[in-house]
Design a protein around this motif. Structure first.
Motif, PDB file in Angstrom:
ATOM      1  N   LEU A 179      38.792  35.195  34.169  1.00  0.00           N
ATOM      2  CA  LEU A 179      39.319  35.924  35.321  1.00  0.00           C
ATOM      3  C   LEU A 179      38.666  35.490  36.627  1.00  0.00           C
ATOM      4  O   LEU A 179      39.135  35.849  37.707  1.00  0.00           O
ATOM      5  CB  LEU A 179      39.125  37.427  35.123  1.00  0.00           C
ATOM      6  CG  LEU A 179      39.888  38.048  33.946  1.00  0.00           C
ATOM      7  CD1 LEU A 179      39.430  39.479  33.716  1.00  0.00           C
ATOM      8  CD2 LEU A 179      41.392  37.993  34.192  1.00  0.00           C
ATOM      9  N   TYR A 180      37.584  34.726  36.542  1.00  0.00           N
ATOM     10  CA  TYR A 180      36.910  34.210  37.731  1.00  0.00           C
ATOM     11  C   TYR A 180      37.369  32.794  38.069  1.00  0.00           C
ATOM     12  O   TYR A 180      36.862  32.202  39.022  1.00  0.00           O
ATOM     13  CB  TYR A 180      35.393  34.235  37.527  1.00  0.00           C
ATOM     14  CG  TYR A 180      34.835  35.636  37.435  1.00  0.00           C
ATOM     15  CD1 TYR A 180      34.351  36.289  38.554  1.00  0.00           C
ATOM     16  CD2 TYR A 180      34.823  36.315  36.218  1.00  0.00           C
ATOM     17  CE1 TYR A 180      33.856  37.579  38.476  1.00  0.00           C
ATOM     18  CE2 TYR A 180      34.334  37.609  36.125  1.00  0.00           C
ATOM     19  CZ  TYR A 180      33.854  38.234  37.254  1.00  0.00           C
ATOM     20  OH  TYR A 180      33.373  39.523  37.170  1.00  0.00           O
ATOM     21  N   GLY A 181      38.303  32.265  37.296  1.00  0.00           N
ATOM     22  CA  GLY A 181      38.801  30.917  37.522  1.00  0.00           C
ATOM     23  C   GLY A 181      40.177  30.920  38.164  1.00  0.00           C
ATOM     24  O   GLY A 181      40.654  31.941  38.665  1.00  0.00           O
ATOM     25  N   PRO A 182      40.863  29.773  38.135  1.00  0.00           N
ATOM     26  CA  PRO A 182      42.150  29.647  38.828  1.00  0.00           C
ATOM     27  C   PRO A 182      43.320  30.317  38.123  1.00  0.00           C
ATOM     28  O   PRO A 182      44.366  30.538  38.746  1.00  0.00           O
ATOM     29  CB  PRO A 182      42.352  28.130  38.887  1.00  0.00           C
ATOM     30  CG  PRO A 182      41.601  27.607  37.695  1.00  0.00           C
ATOM     31  CD  PRO A 182      40.405  28.500  37.557  1.00  0.00           C
ATOM     32  N   HIS A 183      43.178  30.634  36.837  1.00  0.00           N
ATOM     33  CA  HIS A 183      44.292  31.199  36.078  1.00  0.00           C
ATOM     34  C   HIS A 183      44.220  32.724  36.098  1.00  0.00           C
ATOM     35  O   HIS A 183      43.210  33.311  35.702  1.00  0.00           O
ATOM     36  CB  HIS A 183      44.283  30.682  34.649  1.00  0.00           C
ATOM     37  CG  HIS A 183      44.351  29.187  34.551  1.00  0.00           C
ATOM     38  ND1 HIS A 183      45.458  28.469  34.951  1.00  0.00           N
ATOM     39  CD2 HIS A 183      43.432  28.276  34.128  1.00  0.00           C
ATOM     40  CE1 HIS A 183      45.234  27.179  34.771  1.00  0.00           C
ATOM     41  NE2 HIS A 183      44.010  27.035  34.275  1.00  0.00           N
ATOM     42  N   TRP A 200      44.806  40.795  23.346  1.00  0.00           N
ATOM     43  CA  TRP A 200      44.479  41.289  24.681  1.00  0.00           C
ATOM     44  C   TRP A 200      45.090  40.351  25.711  1.00  0.00           C
ATOM     45  O   TRP A 200      44.927  39.127  25.620  1.00  0.00           O
ATOM     46  CB  TRP A 200      42.972  41.335  24.882  1.00  0.00           C
ATOM     47  CG  TRP A 200      42.252  42.428  24.146  1.00  0.00           C
ATOM     48  CD1 TRP A 200      42.405  42.780  22.834  1.00  0.00           C
ATOM     49  CD2 TRP A 200      41.241  43.291  24.675  1.00  0.00           C
ATOM     50  NE1 TRP A 200      41.563  43.803  22.512  1.00  0.00           N
ATOM     51  CE2 TRP A 200      40.827  44.138  23.623  1.00  0.00           C
ATOM     52  CE3 TRP A 200      40.649  43.411  25.930  1.00  0.00           C
ATOM     53  CZ2 TRP A 200      39.849  45.106  23.795  1.00  0.00           C
ATOM     54  CZ3 TRP A 200      39.663  44.371  26.107  1.00  0.00           C
ATOM     55  CH2 TRP A 200      39.279  45.211  25.048  1.00  0.00           C
ATOM     56  N   ILE A 201      45.785  40.919  26.680  1.00  0.00           N
ATOM     57  CA  ILE A 201      46.321  40.164  27.808  1.00  0.00           C
ATOM     58  C   ILE A 201      45.706  40.739  29.077  1.00  0.00           C
ATOM     59  O   ILE A 201      45.860  41.931  29.366  1.00  0.00           O
ATOM     60  CB  ILE A 201      47.856  40.231  27.877  1.00  0.00           C
ATOM     61  CG1 ILE A 201      48.487  39.770  26.553  1.00  0.00           C
ATOM     62  CG2 ILE A 201      48.374  39.377  29.030  1.00  0.00           C
ATOM     63  CD1 ILE A 201      48.992  40.892  25.696  1.00  0.00           C
ATOM     64  N   LEU A 202      44.975  39.917  29.801  1.00  0.00           N
ATOM     65  CA  LEU A 202      44.318  40.327  31.040  1.00  0.00           C
ATOM     66  C   LEU A 202      45.030  39.654  32.207  1.00  0.00           C
ATOM     67  O   LEU A 202      45.093  38.423  32.271  1.00  0.00           O
ATOM     68  CB  LEU A 202      42.840  39.923  31.030  1.00  0.00           C
ATOM     69  CG  LEU A 202      42.012  40.345  29.814  1.00  0.00           C
ATOM     70  CD1 LEU A 202      40.578  39.845  29.955  1.00  0.00           C
ATOM     71  CD2 LEU A 202      42.041  41.855  29.630  1.00  0.00           C
ATOM     72  N   ARG A 203      45.551  40.459  33.131  1.00  0.00           N
ATOM     73  CA  ARG A 203      46.260  39.930  34.298  1.00  0.00           C
ATOM     74  C   ARG A 203      45.499  40.331  35.559  1.00  0.00           C
ATOM     75  O   ARG A 203      45.406  41.512  35.879  1.00  0.00           O
ATOM     76  CB  ARG A 203      47.692  40.458  34.352  1.00  0.00           C
ATOM     77  CG  ARG A 203      48.578  39.950  33.223  1.00  0.00           C
ATOM     78  CD  ARG A 203      49.985  40.525  33.331  1.00  0.00           C
ATOM     79  NE  ARG A 203      50.896  39.912  32.371  1.00  0.00           N
ATOM     80  CZ  ARG A 203      51.076  40.345  31.134  1.00  0.00           C
ATOM     81  NH1 ARG A 203      50.402  41.404  30.706  1.00  0.00           N
ATOM     82  NH2 ARG A 203      51.917  39.732  30.324  1.00  0.00           N
ATOM     83  N   ARG A 204      44.976  39.344  36.253  1.00  0.00           N
ATOM     84  CA  ARG A 204      44.243  39.611  37.487  1.00  0.00           C
ATOM     85  C   ARG A 204      45.222  39.845  38.627  1.00  0.00           C
ATOM     86  O   ARG A 204      46.152  39.071  38.840  1.00  0.00           O
ATOM     87  CB  ARG A 204      43.333  38.422  37.817  1.00  0.00           C
ATOM     88  CG  ARG A 204      42.404  38.660  39.005  1.00  0.00           C
ATOM     89  CD  ARG A 204      41.567  37.434  39.293  1.00  0.00           C
ATOM     90  NE  ARG A 204      42.397  36.323  39.740  1.00  0.00           N
ATOM     91  CZ  ARG A 204      42.286  35.074  39.292  1.00  0.00           C
ATOM     92  NH1 ARG A 204      41.414  34.775  38.360  1.00  0.00           N
ATOM     93  NH2 ARG A 204      43.067  34.119  39.757  1.00  0.00           N
ATOM     94  N   ARG A 205      45.006  40.940  39.348  1.00  0.00           N
ATOM     95  CA  ARG A 205      45.822  41.273  40.510  1.00  0.00           C
ATOM     96  C   ARG A 205      44.877  41.612  41.652  1.00  0.00           C
ATOM     97  O   ARG A 205      44.362  42.728  41.721  1.00  0.00           O
ATOM     98  CB  ARG A 205      46.756  42.443  40.200  1.00  0.00           C
ATOM     99  CG  ARG A 205      47.766  42.134  39.089  1.00  0.00           C
ATOM    100  CD  ARG A 205      48.548  43.358  38.666  1.00  0.00           C
ATOM    101  NE  ARG A 205      49.536  43.041  37.644  1.00  0.00           N
ATOM    102  CZ  ARG A 205      50.249  43.950  36.976  1.00  0.00           C
ATOM    103  NH1 ARG A 205      50.075  45.240  37.237  1.00  0.00           N
ATOM    104  NH2 ARG A 205      51.126  43.574  36.064  1.00  0.00           N
ATOM    105  N   ASN A 206      44.639  40.635  42.517  1.00  0.00           N
ATOM    106  CA  ASN A 206      43.644  40.772  43.578  1.00  0.00           C
ATOM    107  C   ASN A 206      42.287  41.084  42.945  1.00  0.00           C
ATOM    108  O   ASN A 206      41.811  40.319  42.124  1.00  0.00           O
ATOM    109  CB  ASN A 206      44.085  41.819  44.591  1.00  0.00           C
ATOM    110  CG  ASN A 206      45.382  41.429  45.280  1.00  0.00           C
ATOM    111  OD1 ASN A 206      45.564  40.272  45.652  1.00  0.00           O
ATOM    112  ND2 ASN A 206      46.290  42.385  45.448  1.00  0.00           N
ATOM    113  N   SER A 207      41.686  42.222  43.265  1.00  0.00           N
ATOM    114  CA  SER A 207      40.378  42.546  42.697  1.00  0.00           C
ATOM    115  C   SER A 207      40.478  43.372  41.419  1.00  0.00           C
ATOM    116  O   SER A 207      39.451  43.726  40.830  1.00  0.00           O
ATOM    117  CB  SER A 207      39.535  43.311  43.725  1.00  0.00           C
ATOM    118  OG  SER A 207      40.163  44.538  44.070  1.00  0.00           O
ATOM    119  N   ASP A 208      41.694  43.674  40.975  1.00  0.00           N
ATOM    120  CA  ASP A 208      41.899  44.480  39.774  1.00  0.00           C
ATOM    121  C   ASP A 208      42.338  43.611  38.600  1.00  0.00           C
ATOM    122  O   ASP A 208      42.781  42.472  38.768  1.00  0.00           O
ATOM    123  CB  ASP A 208      42.957  45.557  40.017  1.00  0.00           C
ATOM    124  CG  ASP A 208      42.475  46.645  40.960  1.00  0.00           C
ATOM    125  OD1 ASP A 208      41.243  46.827  41.072  1.00  0.00           O
ATOM    126  OD2 ASP A 208      43.325  47.297  41.592  1.00  0.00           O
TER     127      ASP A 208
END
Length: 209
Positions: free
Chosen positions: A95-99, A115-123
């Motif tokens: 989550l700290y990378g480009p994807h 588990w599916i993690l979707r980064r949305r801005n800071s969330d």
């Protein structure tokens, strides 16, 4: 199921090389398959901004994974057939990378917990889906699974909660003790320290580390 490659899997024969059949076939039965209300006595372990996470070695080759957000929670009993704790740490690190989307799976023998993690801005939007048989579902689309739990929380909260839980495992068992219980995989020290470095460098986290 990590995007960077396939997760290691092991045959039934490989399991019996490590522990007796009656040990790994007998698994804990208290698995929450649907969200349930959070009680006060459940609060503890890694608690950050209404996100709670714990990872406990619950037997020879099993770990109990719990996540809850102050209103609903989810629990799985995870098998050692994959390097599950390392996959979790790598997924959060991604989550700290480009994807912006990270995926990984836990083997529940036979089910798959994805588990599916979707980064949305800071969330981060966290989704956990279940498939009935990991041997056939590993590459199946997310939509084919059954939704088990979902929540949106700050990335810093998720990273900190996972870090604290993993560190508690190492402090409780030590790296040698972890390998004795997890059998096929050593404690993921490199993955833990990589996530810690990125979390401290990128997140404005005021909690103790």
């Amino acid at each position: 199921m990590l995007e960077s490659g396939d997760t290691e899997r092991h045959t039934e024969a490989a399991k019996t090389d490590w522990i007796r059949t009656d040990e790994w076939c007998t698994r804990p039965s208290h698995v929450f398959s649907t969200p349930v209300a959070l009680s006060v006595k459940d609060q503890g372990d890694s608690v950050t901004r209404s996100l709670h996470f714990s990872w406990e070695l619950s037997g020879s080759g099993w770990a109990t994974c719990r996540i809850w957000d102050g209103s609903t929670k989810h629990q799985d009993i995870v098998s050692y057939c994959t390097n599950a704790l390392a996959d979790l740490l790598k997924g959060v690190t991604g989550l700290y990378g480009p994807h912006s989307i990270q995926r990984f799976s836990f083997d529940l023998e036979p089910a798959e917990a994805r588990w599916i993690l979707r980064r949305r801005n800071s969330d981060v939007h966290i989704t956990i889906c279940r498939f009935p048989d990991m041997s056939t579902s590993f590459d199946a689309p997310d939509g084919k699974g059954t939704l088990m739990w979902t929540s949106t929380r700050p990335r810093t909260s998720l990273a900190h909660a996972v870090l604290v839980a993993a560190e508690k495992v190492r402090r409780t068992h030590g790296e040698d003790g972890y390998l004795q219980k997890w059998r096929l995989h050593a404690f993921p020290t490199t993955e833990l320290e990589t996530l810690r470095h990125l979390h401290l460098a990128a997140d404005n986290c005021a909690l103790q580390h």
